[in-house]
Design a protein around this motif. Structure first.
Motif: not given
Lengths: 322, 336
Positions: B128-156
């Protein structure tokens, strides 16, 4: 008591229904004895020894009544206890020396690692001992080779280094898995000679997995012939060569090219080792065996003791000789 | 090893010229010129425009401008900003530490977490850990930086109020720039709470900037480890009776690091590109933000030489990685 005593060893890859790669194997090696294991590729020779070393990974499953080595049942040992024996009293060298050494570390480092792990040698003492070992395996300019990386060595040299690593802690049993298959013919003889020298010198048991029956005839005291995961014949040298009892042993011996001198074609055993889908119901050799009778197809023979050894056949050959 | 370094250095020269040519051409392909931007949106007096162009040397043919530029570089002169009249070099030096601080924090985050996640995923392949890491990293790799940054600012920042929204440190603190690294300077200032405040400012941008490298490093480490663990020499190491940790880290990871190191080097380039976006989102006063503003102002010298400096930096880092690669891999080091 024998040094190594394997009782009813089976190795499967997958669940209990999977076809066993090694099937109910019994095997013993005495102190200072040279035992050869022969058989076609895929007959389970290497897997047997990897199982003994504890190197079978899931989904591989090892089961046995016992894997007695030097008074300890290796099967019952866990982790740290097992690692105290493996690499020290029980060592193994592998087929392809060019890939068996870690490319990122020097020869000296890789030998000293064994010395540190099993003998507690460190620093200068370890280096001195590593040098002695390299000299013992007849590596020229040993001093400078300590700092060489594996890619700077030839195949023969690499195998010598692998041997030095294996004998570093003076094992009681050395397993050599086709130690010369990947080497030039001229080097093969030297490596075999070195192995036998070491075996006599340290009075170790030596298990020699090989395809080379000529080497077996010259070096081994006993032979175990394996077919499709089973021992089909166990016998002494030269008896087994002069009067093979199992049809498969006979076929292997006939297949030696020198035995076909003058003939137009080399002798072969037609067919291949049965796979997981075409495993015969009866004797595993029956579909390929020239002597097969009707009950060979229906029933599976067991390994029966003979005068000197054992054979797994309803109609063993050359019985009048023994 | 010396000839290895010399060969690598030799490759730098054509790369350097390639970069000068590219930046020179690209900035001039953008419509508009510096004079227009300086004089404002309204109608520009053609005579004044021509005078300004002549003063800046922008009326000469392109090849002459390029030769001027190269000649200037050869004298070690990076020119001055058309906007601020400050020398490009001194502006760069002032802003650069902020970017380095951000990039180092991002690399530290990506490297440490990526290596650990990659190794564990490889060891527990199919779990499960392996699949989790691979899934999350695929999402992370595809993440547009500007959107991700704004999302984190909004949240945190906005939602939870855990971290500040922008800048390097709260305006309350007046930190003397000694090293240019806010974490160090805030410690040196001795002002209470300044260091923690600087750290809180750094966390979100570092995570945003480190996300893509983290994903790349985790995936690369995993696949390199999987490959290495199948190697014969790993079996040899186990046959020696070495502990599983020693087999995995000394014999496995050491060899798996060779391809990971290459990826790590390549990520530094990606990191500086990402810094442009991240710094803009977080108003981080570094060279990324500086370049974006200079492009807007058609500040040719700053854009040309700023990009040249960044390119040199990437080349330098890759050069260092090449050398490290040689150190990590004896087969490269001994090549004749």
């Amino acid at each position: 008591m024998s040094l190594l005593d394997i009782r009813n060893l089976s190795v499967r890859f997958g669940d209990a229904n999977a076809v066993p790669v090694v099937d109910g194997l019994d095997l013993s090696v005495d102190k200072g004895e040279v035992l050869a294991i022969v058989g076609e590729s895929g007959s389970g020779k290497s897997v047997t020894m990897l199982a003994l070393m504890g190197l079978i990974d899931p989904p591989g499953v090892v089961s046995a009544d016992s894997l007695q080595f030097d008074g300890t049942d290796m099967l019952r040992l866990k982790g740290r206890q097992r690692r105290r024996i493996v690499g020290k009293d029980l060592a193994m060298i592998f087929q392809d020396p060019m890939t068996a050494l870690n490319p990122s570390y020097t020869v000296g480092f890789q030998i000293e690692e064994v010395l540190r792990q099993h003998l507690g040698l460190k620093g200068k003492a370890a280096r001195r001992r590593a040098l002695q070992l390299l000299e013992r395996v007849e590596i020229p300019a040993a001093e400078s080779r300590l700092d060489a990386y594996p890619h700077q060595l030839s195949g023969g040299m690499s195998q010598r280094v692998a041997i030095a690593m294996a004998i570093a802690a003076e094992p009681k049993l050395l397993i050599a898995d086709e130690p010369t298959t990947a080497l030039d013919v001229t080097i093969q003889a030297q490596i075999m000679e070195l192995l036998l020298d070491l075996q006599r010198e340290q009075d170790m048991g030596l298990v020699l997995i090989t395809h080379d029956l000529a080497v077996v005839a010259e070096t081994a005291q006993r032979v175990c012939v394996m077919y499709a995961g089973q021992a089909v014949e166990v016998g002494v040298v030269p008896g087994l060569f002069e009067a093979p009892a199992h049809p498969y042993t006979e076929a292997l011996l006939k297949a030696i090219p020198e035995h076909s001198l003058g003939a137009r074609r080399l002798a072969t055993l037609p067919g291949i080792v049965p796979g997981r889908f075409d495993r015969p119901h009866g004797c595993l050799l029956a579909p390929r065996c020239p002597y097969a009778q009707s009950n060979c197809q229906a029933q599976r023979p067991t390994l029966e003791p003979q005068v000197r050894g054992a054979v797994r056949c309803f109609y063993p050959l050359n019985q009048e000789v023994t | 090893m010396l000839s290895f370094i010399a060969r690598r250095l030799g490759l730098l020269i054509p790369t350097f010229f390639g970069v000068t040519l590219l930046t020179f051409a690209l900035i001039r392909m953008i419509p508009g010129d510096p004079v227009e931007v300086m004089m404002g949106e309204r109608r520009v007096d053609p005579i004044m425009h021509a005078e300004a162009m002549e003063r800046l040397g922008l009326n000469k043919p392109l090849y002459a401008q390029y030769l001027d530029y190269i000649g200037q570089l050869a004298r070690g002169d990076l020119g001055e900003s058309l906007r601020t009249r400050e020398s490009v070099w001194s502006e760069f030096l002032t802003l650069f530490p902020a970017t380095v601080e951000l990039a180092l924090a991002a690399l530290l985050f990506a490297g440490s977490l990526g290596l650990i996640a990659g190794v564990v995923a490889a060891l527990k392949r199919g779990s499960l850990f392996d699949h989790g890491v691979m899934g999350i990293s695929l999402a992370g790799y595809s993440m547009p930086i500007f959107w991700w940054g704004l999302l984190l600012i909004m949240f945190f920042s906005v939602g939870l109020g855990w971290t500040p929204v922008s800048g390097r440190i709260d305006l309350l603190y007046d930190i003397e720039p000694v090293t240019g690294f806010m974490l160090i300077d805030s410690l040196l200032s001795g002002e209470e709470g300044a260091f923690l405040d600087a750290l809180r400012h750094l966390i979100l941008p570092a995570i945003v900037l480190g996300t893509i490298p983290l994903a790349v490093i985790a995936r690369m480490t995993r696949s390199a480890m999987l490959e290495v663990l199948r190697e014969d020499y790993v079996r040899t190491a186990r046959a020696k009776g070495l502990s599983p940790a020693r087999v995995v880290f000394v014999h496995g990871l050491r060899n798996a690091l060779i391809p990971v190191l290459t990826v790590f080097g390549l990520q530094v380039g990606a990191l500086l590109a990402g810094a442009v976006l991240t710094e803009t989102i977080f108003s981080w006063p570094g060279i990324g933000k500086w370049l974006i503003e200079s492009i807007g102002a058609r500040d040719y010298p700053v854009v040309q030489n700023g990009i040249l400096l960044i390119a040199c930096l990437v080349i330098l880092v890759n050069f260092v990685v090449d050398i490290l690669y040689g150190l990590a891999n004896p087969r490269i080091r001994h090549q004749k």
